[in-house]
Motif scaffolding. Structure first.
Motif, short mmCIF file in Angstrom:
data_model
loop_
_atom_site.label_atom_id
_atom_site.label_comp_id
_atom_site.label_asym_id
_atom_site.label_seq_id
_atom_site.Cartn_x
_atom_site.Cartn_y
_atom_site.Cartn_z
N LYS A 66 57.28 42.58 12.98
CA LYS A 66 57.04 41.52 13.98
C LYS A 66 56.17 42.01 15.13
O LYS A 66 56.30 41.56 16.26
N HIS A 72 53.03 41.40 16.33
CA HIS A 72 51.96 40.45 16.09
C HIS A 72 50.69 40.78 16.87
O HIS A 72 49.58 40.53 16.37
N TYR A 127 49.83 34.88 15.47
CA TYR A 127 50.79 34.15 16.29
C TYR A 127 51.44 33.01 15.52
O TYR A 127 52.59 32.63 15.80
N ARG A 157 54.21 34.60 13.72
CA ARG A 157 55.29 34.81 14.69
C ARG A 157 56.09 33.54 14.90
O ARG A 157 57.33 33.56 14.87
N ASP A 158 55.41 32.40 15.08
CA ASP A 158 56.10 31.15 15.38
C ASP A 158 56.84 30.59 14.17
O ASP A 158 57.90 29.95 14.32
#
Length: 216
Positions: free
Chosen positions: A82, A84, A112, A115-116
């Motif tokens: 994670k 990013h 990103y 990530r989201d």
């Protein structure tokens, strides 16, 4: 007296003449030897120089291939850890990224969005059987076989996890002595659904770790 001096002078001149003749012969012979040896010596020097350049080029190629493989290894690791921002930094600023038919605006947009979408969901990515080709000064291409496992914590309306199989086709560019990913095309050949999964809680000192069963 004069007769003896004349004889001595004649003998001295003979010795001088003989010495001069011998020196001339030696010099001429030496020049001939140099003339004969020079082409061979020059050819040997050129051959050694070419061999040295060839060896240096081969070593550089192997170093570049190793650096690119390390670059891709960091790519997979940063996705799973994670990280990013670090992931986005592995690309050239205007890299072209296409994954599963989706074209991303930029490396940051790609990183990103991962990530989201995935949040803290555990994943495991791996790349195998790299085919790296140095295509020019500071340029290269690569093909990787890949697998990834992504699961989401069990819960209401939790997205379905998957075990995917596919292939990366990429290009790379060396910028300021550092290899970066310049383009990515990810194609998946197969996607198998897998059940959601809650990661086990971290064990406290003196206790055994718990293992959560997959959700049904």
């Amino acid at each position: 007296m004069h007769t003896q001096e004349a004889k001595n002078t004649s003998a001295w001149r003979s010795r001088v003449g003989a010495s001069a003749l011998a020196a001339a012969v030696l010099v001429a012979g030496g020049l001939s030897a140099v003339a004969l040896a020079s082409p061979s010596a020059n050819a040997h020097d050129r051959s050694a120089s070419e061999a040295s350049r060839s060896l240096a080029a081969k070593v550089q190629r192997l170093e570049d291939i190793e650096d690119i493989q390390q670059l891709k290894a960091r790519y997979f690791r940063f996705v799973d850890e994670k990280k990013h921002d670090e992931l986005a930094a592995l690309f050239t600023p205007h890299a072209k990224l296409v994954t599963d038919g989706i074209t991303w605006k930029s490396p940051q947009d790609f990183a990103y969005t991962i990530r989201d979408l995935t949040g803290e969901a555990p994943s495991a990515h791996s790349g195998m059987m790299p085919e790296i080709t140095i295509t020019g000064p500071n340029k290269a291409s690569g093909i990787w076989s890949m697998q990834d496992v992504l699961t989401f914590p069990a819960g209401k309306d939790a997205p379905e996890g998957h075990h995917g199989y596919g292939q990366y086709r990429e290009t790379y560019r060396k910028v300021d002595g550092k290899w970066l990913i310049d383009s990515v095309l990810l194609t998946r050949f197969r996607m198998d659904p897998i059940p959601n999964w809650n990661p086990p809680k971290a064990a406290t000192p003196g206790t055994a770790p718990s293992h959560a069963a997959p959700a049904k």
